[in-house]
Design a protein around this motif. Structure first.
Motif, PDB file in Angstrom:
ATOM      1  N   ARG A   5       0.854  -1.184   0.000  1.00 27.68           N
ATOM      2  CA  ARG A   5       0.000   0.000   0.000  1.00 27.68           C
ATOM      3  C   ARG A   5       0.889   1.231   0.000  1.00 27.68           C
ATOM      4  O   ARG A   5       1.626   1.475   0.945  1.00 27.68           O
ATOM      5  N   ARG A   6       0.821   1.988  -1.089  1.00 30.17           N
ATOM      6  CA  ARG A   6       1.626   3.188  -1.233  1.00 30.17           C
ATOM      7  C   ARG A   6       0.754   4.344  -1.721  1.00 30.17           C
ATOM      8  O   ARG A   6      -0.106   4.164  -2.584  1.00 30.17           O
ATOM      9  N   ARG A   7       1.036   5.522  -1.155  1.00 30.33           N
ATOM     10  CA  ARG A   7       0.377   6.742  -1.615  1.00 30.33           C
ATOM     11  C   ARG A   7       1.435   7.838  -1.717  1.00 30.33           C
ATOM     12  O   ARG A   7       2.193   8.064  -0.766  1.00 30.33           O
ATOM     13  N   TRP A   8       1.462   8.492  -2.863  1.00 25.69           N
ATOM     14  CA  TRP A   8       2.406   9.575  -3.080  1.00 25.69           C
ATOM     15  C   TRP A   8       1.629  10.852  -3.412  1.00 25.69           C
ATOM     16  O   TRP A   8       0.687  10.831  -4.214  1.00 25.69           O
ATOM     17  N   LEU A   9       2.042  11.970  -2.815  1.00 22.20           N
ATOM     18  CA  LEU A   9       1.463  13.291  -3.091  1.00 22.20           C
ATOM     19  C   LEU A   9       2.602  14.175  -3.588  1.00 22.20           C
ATOM     20  O   LEU A   9       3.555  14.465  -2.847  1.00 22.20           O
ATOM     21  N   ILE A  10       2.520  14.572  -4.840  1.00 21.72           N
ATOM     22  CA  ILE A  10       3.611  15.272  -5.509  1.00 21.72           C
ATOM     23  C   ILE A  10       3.110  16.636  -5.970  1.00 21.72           C
ATOM     24  O   ILE A  10       2.008  16.757  -6.540  1.00 21.72           O
ATOM     25  N   ALA A  67       1.854  21.408 -14.578  1.00 23.67           N
ATOM     26  CA  ALA A  67       0.415  21.519 -14.792  1.00 23.67           C
ATOM     27  C   ALA A  67       0.021  22.979 -14.715  1.00 23.67           C
ATOM     28  O   ALA A  67       0.614  23.765 -13.977  1.00 23.67           O
ATOM     29  N   SER A  68      -0.975  23.343 -15.471  1.00 22.76           N
ATOM     30  CA  SER A  68      -1.511  24.698 -15.458  1.00 22.76           C
ATOM     31  C   SER A  68      -2.990  24.628 -15.781  1.00 22.76           C
ATOM     32  O   SER A  68      -3.518  23.566 -16.101  1.00 22.76           O
ATOM     33  N   ARG A  69      -3.641  25.762 -15.649  1.00 23.79           N
ATOM     34  CA  ARG A  69      -5.079  25.755 -15.949  1.00 23.79           C
ATOM     35  C   ARG A  69      -5.337  25.441 -17.418  1.00 23.79           C
ATOM     36  O   ARG A  69      -6.302  24.779 -17.772  1.00 23.79           O
ATOM     37  N   GLY A  70      -4.465  25.917 -18.284  1.00 22.31           N
ATOM     38  CA  GLY A  70      -4.681  25.661 -19.699  1.00 22.31           C
ATOM     39  C   GLY A  70      -4.299  24.258 -20.110  1.00 22.31           C
ATOM     40  O   GLY A  70      -4.862  23.722 -21.060  1.00 22.31           O
ATOM     41  N   ALA A  71      -3.338  23.674 -19.422  1.00 22.36           N
ATOM     42  CA  ALA A  71      -2.883  22.325 -19.768  1.00 22.36           C
ATOM     43  C   ALA A  71      -2.787  21.503 -18.496  1.00 22.36           C
ATOM     44  O   ALA A  71      -1.708  21.435 -17.891  1.00 22.36           O
ATOM     45  N   PRO A  72      -3.893  20.919 -18.025  1.00 22.38           N
ATOM     46  CA  PRO A  72      -3.842  20.110 -16.802  1.00 22.38           C
ATOM     47  C   PRO A  72      -2.985  18.865 -17.011  1.00 22.38           C
ATOM     48  O   PRO A  72      -2.780  18.408 -18.132  1.00 22.38           O
ATOM     49  N   THR A 123      -1.248 -15.646  -7.959  1.00 22.08           N
ATOM     50  CA  THR A 123      -1.727 -14.475  -8.690  1.00 22.08           C
ATOM     51  C   THR A 123      -1.396 -13.226  -7.891  1.00 22.08           C
ATOM     52  O   THR A 123      -1.806 -13.096  -6.736  1.00 22.08           O
ATOM     53  N   VAL A 124      -0.658 -12.317  -8.507  1.00 25.50           N
ATOM     54  CA  VAL A 124      -0.304 -11.038  -7.893  1.00 25.50           C
ATOM     55  C   VAL A 124      -1.022  -9.940  -8.661  1.00 25.50           C
ATOM     56  O   VAL A 124      -0.923  -9.877  -9.892  1.00 25.50           O
ATOM     57  N   THR A 125      -1.737  -9.091  -7.966  1.00 25.89           N
ATOM     58  CA  THR A 125      -2.547  -8.053  -8.595  1.00 25.89           C
ATOM     59  C   THR A 125      -2.178  -6.703  -8.014  1.00 25.89           C
ATOM     60  O   THR A 125      -2.116  -6.541  -6.790  1.00 25.89           O
ATOM     61  N   GLY A 126      -1.917  -5.749  -8.900  1.00 22.43           N
ATOM     62  CA  GLY A 126      -1.655  -4.378  -8.482  1.00 22.43           C
ATOM     63  C   GLY A 126      -2.738  -3.451  -9.000  1.00 22.43           C
ATOM     64  O   GLY A 126      -3.196  -3.587 -10.145  1.00 22.43           O
ATOM     65  N   TYR A 127      -3.169  -2.527  -8.171  1.00 20.50           N
ATOM     66  CA  TYR A 127      -4.194  -1.536  -8.527  1.00 20.50           C
ATOM     67  C   TYR A 127      -3.568  -0.154  -8.431  1.00 20.50           C
ATOM     68  O   TYR A 127      -3.044   0.234  -7.378  1.00 20.50           O
ATOM     69  N   ILE A 128      -3.636   0.615  -9.538  1.00 15.34           N
ATOM     70  CA  ILE A 128      -3.025   1.933  -9.614  1.00 15.34           C
ATOM     71  C   ILE A 128      -4.100   2.948  -9.982  1.00 15.34           C
ATOM     72  O   ILE A 128      -4.916   2.715 -10.878  1.00 15.34           O
ATOM     73  N   ASN A 129      -4.080   4.064  -9.285  1.00 18.28           N
ATOM     74  CA  ASN A 129      -5.001   5.155  -9.581  1.00 18.28           C
ATOM     75  C   ASN A 129      -4.253   6.466  -9.382  1.00 18.28           C
ATOM     76  O   ASN A 129      -3.419   6.586  -8.473  1.00 18.28           O
ATOM     77  N   ALA A 130      -4.536   7.457 -10.222  1.00 17.65           N
ATOM     78  CA  ALA A 130      -3.888   8.766 -10.125  1.00 17.65           C
ATOM     79  C   ALA A 130      -4.926   9.853 -10.351  1.00 17.65           C
ATOM     80  O   ALA A 130      -5.781   9.737 -11.234  1.00 17.65           O
ATOM     81  N   THR A 131      -4.846  10.898  -9.553  1.00 19.17           N
ATOM     82  CA  THR A 131      -5.722  12.068  -9.684  1.00 19.17           C
ATOM     83  C   THR A 131      -4.864  13.317  -9.552  1.00 19.17           C
ATOM     84  O   THR A 131      -3.903  13.354  -8.780  1.00 19.17           O
ATOM     85  N   ALA A 132      -5.224  14.352 -10.300  1.00 19.65           N
ATOM     86  CA  ALA A 132      -4.473  15.612 -10.296  1.00 19.65           C
ATOM     87  C   ALA A 132      -5.443  16.768 -10.147  1.00 19.65           C
ATOM     88  O   ALA A 132      -6.545  16.761 -10.700  1.00 19.65           O
ATOM     89  N   ALA A 158      -5.345  21.214  -8.458  1.00 26.07           N
ATOM     90  CA  ALA A 158      -4.786  22.259  -7.603  1.00 26.07           C
ATOM     91  C   ALA A 158      -3.264  22.155  -7.508  1.00 26.07           C
ATOM     92  O   ALA A 158      -2.665  22.403  -6.457  1.00 26.07           O
ATOM     93  N   GLY A 159      -2.631  21.777  -8.623  1.00 28.35           N
ATOM     94  CA  GLY A 159      -1.186  21.685  -8.637  1.00 28.35           C
ATOM     95  C   GLY A 159      -0.607  20.495  -7.909  1.00 28.35           C
ATOM     96  O   GLY A 159       0.603  20.439  -7.673  1.00 28.35           O
ATOM     97  N   LEU A 160      -1.419  19.521  -7.548  1.00 26.46           N
ATOM     98  CA  LEU A 160      -0.964  18.338  -6.822  1.00 26.46           C
ATOM     99  C   LEU A 160      -1.340  17.077  -7.594  1.00 26.46           C
ATOM    100  O   LEU A 160      -2.369  17.022  -8.270  1.00 26.46           O
ATOM    101  N   LEU A 161      -0.490  16.087  -7.458  1.00 25.01           N
ATOM    102  CA  LEU A 161      -0.733  14.782  -8.068  1.00 25.01           C
ATOM    103  C   LEU A 161      -0.726  13.720  -6.968  1.00 25.01           C
ATOM    104  O   LEU A 161       0.237  13.632  -6.195  1.00 25.01           O
ATOM    105  N   GLN A 162      -1.823  12.955  -6.882  1.00 25.82           N
ATOM    106  CA  GLN A 162      -1.897  11.862  -5.915  1.00 25.82           C
ATOM    107  C   GLN A 162      -1.927  10.544  -6.674  1.00 25.82           C
ATOM    108  O   GLN A 162      -2.747  10.338  -7.560  1.00 25.82           O
ATOM    109  N   VAL A 163      -1.014   9.653  -6.301  1.00 24.21           N
ATOM    110  CA  VAL A 163      -0.910   8.332  -6.920  1.00 24.21           C
ATOM    111  C   VAL A 163      -1.093   7.292  -5.834  1.00 24.21           C
ATOM    112  O   VAL A 163      -0.433   7.355  -4.781  1.00 24.21           O
ATOM    113  N   GLU A 164      -1.996   6.350  -6.075  1.00 19.45           N
ATOM    114  CA  GLU A 164      -2.258   5.264  -5.134  1.00 19.45           C
ATOM    115  C   GLU A 164      -1.860   3.941  -5.776  1.00 19.45           C
ATOM    116  O   GLU A 164      -2.138   3.714  -6.948  1.00 19.45           O
TER     117      GLU A 164
END
Length: 496
Positions: A248-253, A259-264, A351-360, A362-368
């Motif tokens: 279980r890993r979570r990164w906040l970058i 990233a910008s408003r014109g190019a998220p 069986t090994v299973t990995g689940y990855i999700n990313a959301t961006a 307000a200038g932040l990137l969260q990866v789970e």
């Protein structure tokens, strides 16, 4: 006019079903839990696994459970007849044997030295009390003056013969009963579950009416397409059926100029790069044949529903899914989509299973990143492939195993008989409760909490090589994610 064609199952899928069927005959707890969770408690949503023939596995669970029900009933009848014949002397034998059984269990179970010593002391005291009772029962001795204090008359020769013969005959009859059950299980595993004789859906034994009806309800629930759309019903365990969580890993970058408003920031592109690198293979860690590398790593989307669902039966011919009412904080929230990376294409293997999700935003990137490991069933329940046909040698092995399991089986028989006999009543109560809830538009509980494949998987540490492989696979998945995130970090965090 020919009917619709049915795609035959692969040999690996047949093996996964066979091994789970073998688990029903060699693991009483697995068979008992499977029947209770999927047939008695109908509000449980089974985890959808097309590679496993769930009805066939449950039929073997019902057959094994029925066979053990007859065994427990015969043991209880034998004990009751012995108690009527031998009187309270049977209780003395029971207490003495229970003490010896506790001594053996306390000596074998791994525990702290203090706990083990206390358990041995309690078991010794229990066995000593049983020995004293036996002395008062079958001899004319007066240990510690208890015969005088309790006003017990010395037994006659007839009483001694009866008090020794009746328990011995009861023990012999119980051993024969356990032996018959052992031989029946052996023949079923050795003959009916062999790879060349296994037939899914084959009728095994007479099933009670309530079990037949429950299997019909389960079949309609499995055929319901909405079950595939709602694979998750417990928000506390969104990746149900994937095995134990080992990563279980979570990164906040901080994205900064990335990233910008014109190019998220394009999170989909980040996830695509990670998955593409993983689908290229695992390098030297890949155990598969290079010619079959395409089937080793599978990447797809996995939607985690934030709204649980409840499967309930309103009548004999109607089954539907009731949506649960979400919390106020989750109202209007849709499902979250993860990228699912599965390593291992054998339904009965690791069986090994990995689940990855990313959301961006307000200038932040969260990866789970979540990693789950489903232990190999083949390592633990490959009994049909290793069992020789029934002969004199196997009969002797069954006799030894019956003698070894006799004490535990005798002590657990009354409880097992009562719990198994109460299953139809428990199912009727559950159906009545679910019908009232459905009539009122309410739910009883979030449903999906049981998975046959995960319940039969080997415990962590049971297969050391599988644990090592799983840790290596999870390390590779995490390393691939870190390599894609490293360019987004400041220069001073190069050690990420």
């Amino acid at each position: 006019m020919s009917g619709p064609s049915v795609e035959p199952r692969r040999p690996a899928d047949q093996d996964a079903t066979r091994y789970l069927c073998a688990a029903a005959h060699v693991d009483p707890e697995f068979a008992r839990d499977a029947v209770r969770e999927l047939l008695v408690a109908e509000h449980r949503l089974p985890v959808a696994q097309p590679e496993i023939d769930l009805p066939t596995v449950l039929r073997h669970c019902i057959a094994a459970r029925s066979r053990r029900l007859y065994r427990d009933a015969a043991i209880v009848v034998v004990l009751a007849l012995a108690a009527v014949t031998a009187g309270w002397s049977l209780a003395a034998w029971y207490v003495a044997l229970a003490g010896l059984w506790l001594i053996l269990r306390a000596g074998r179970r791994p525990a702290a030295p203090l706990v083990r010593n206390l358990g041995l002391l309690a078991a010794l005291l229990w066995a000593f009390a049983g020995a004293v009772l036996l002395t008062l029962t079958v001899t004319d001795s007066d240990p510690f003056g208890l015969r005088t204090a309790w006003h017990l008359h010395p037994p006659s020769d007839t009483d001694i013969a009866l008090r020794l013969g009746a328990p011995a005959a009861a023990a012999l009859c119980c051993w024969l009963t356990v032996l018959a059950e052992e031989i029946a299980a052996y023949v079923t595993v050795a003959e009916r579950l062999r790879r060349d004789r296994f037939t899914p859906g084959r009728w095994l034994s007479a099933e009670p009416a309530w079990a037949q009806h429950a299997l019909g309800v389960l079949g309609r629930r499995l055929a319901d397409g909405r079950l595939e759309q709602h694979p998750v019903a417990d928000p506390a365990n969104p990746f149900l059926g994937s095995g134990a969580q080992r990563l279980r890993r979570r990164w906040l970058i901080e994205l900064g100029p990335a990233a910008s408003r014109g190019a998220p920031f394009d999170v989909a592109d980040l996830l695509d790069r990670v998955c593409e690198r993983l689908t290229e293979g695992l390098g030297s860690l890949d155990p598969a044949d290079p010619a079959q590398k395409s089937g080793t790593v599978v990447v797809d989307d996995f939607a985690v529903s934030t709204v649980p669902a409840l499967a309930t039966g309103l009548g004999d011919d109607e089954v539907r899914l009731l949506p649960d009412v979400p919390d106020a904080s989750l109202r209007g929230a849709g499902p979250r989509v993860f990228r699912r990376i599965r390593i291992g294409d054998d339904p009965a293997g690791l069986t090994v299973t990995g689940y990855i999700n990313a959301t961006a935003g307000a200038g932040l990137l969260q990866v789970e990143l979540y990693g789950h490991v489903l232990g190999p069933v083949a390592q633990r329940y490959r009994v049909p492939d290793r069992t020789a046909p029934f002969d004199a040698v196997s009969a002797l092995a069954c006799a030894q195993r019956a003698a070894r399991r006799l004490p535990a089986t005798v002590f657990k028989a009354p409880r097992g008989l009562l719990s198994t006999a109460a299953e139809p009543a428990c199912r009727r109560r559950n159906r009545a409760m679910l019908a009232r809830a459905a009539a009122c538009g309410l739910t009883v509980t979030a449903g999906a909490r049981y998975d046959l494949r995960e319940a039969a998987a080997a415990e962590p540490g049971a297969d050391r090589f599988a644990d090592e492989d799983a840790n290596l696979y999870l390390a590779v998945i995490e390393r691939r994610v870190r390599e894609e995130l490293r360019p987004l970090l400041p220069v001073g965090r190069a050690d990420f």
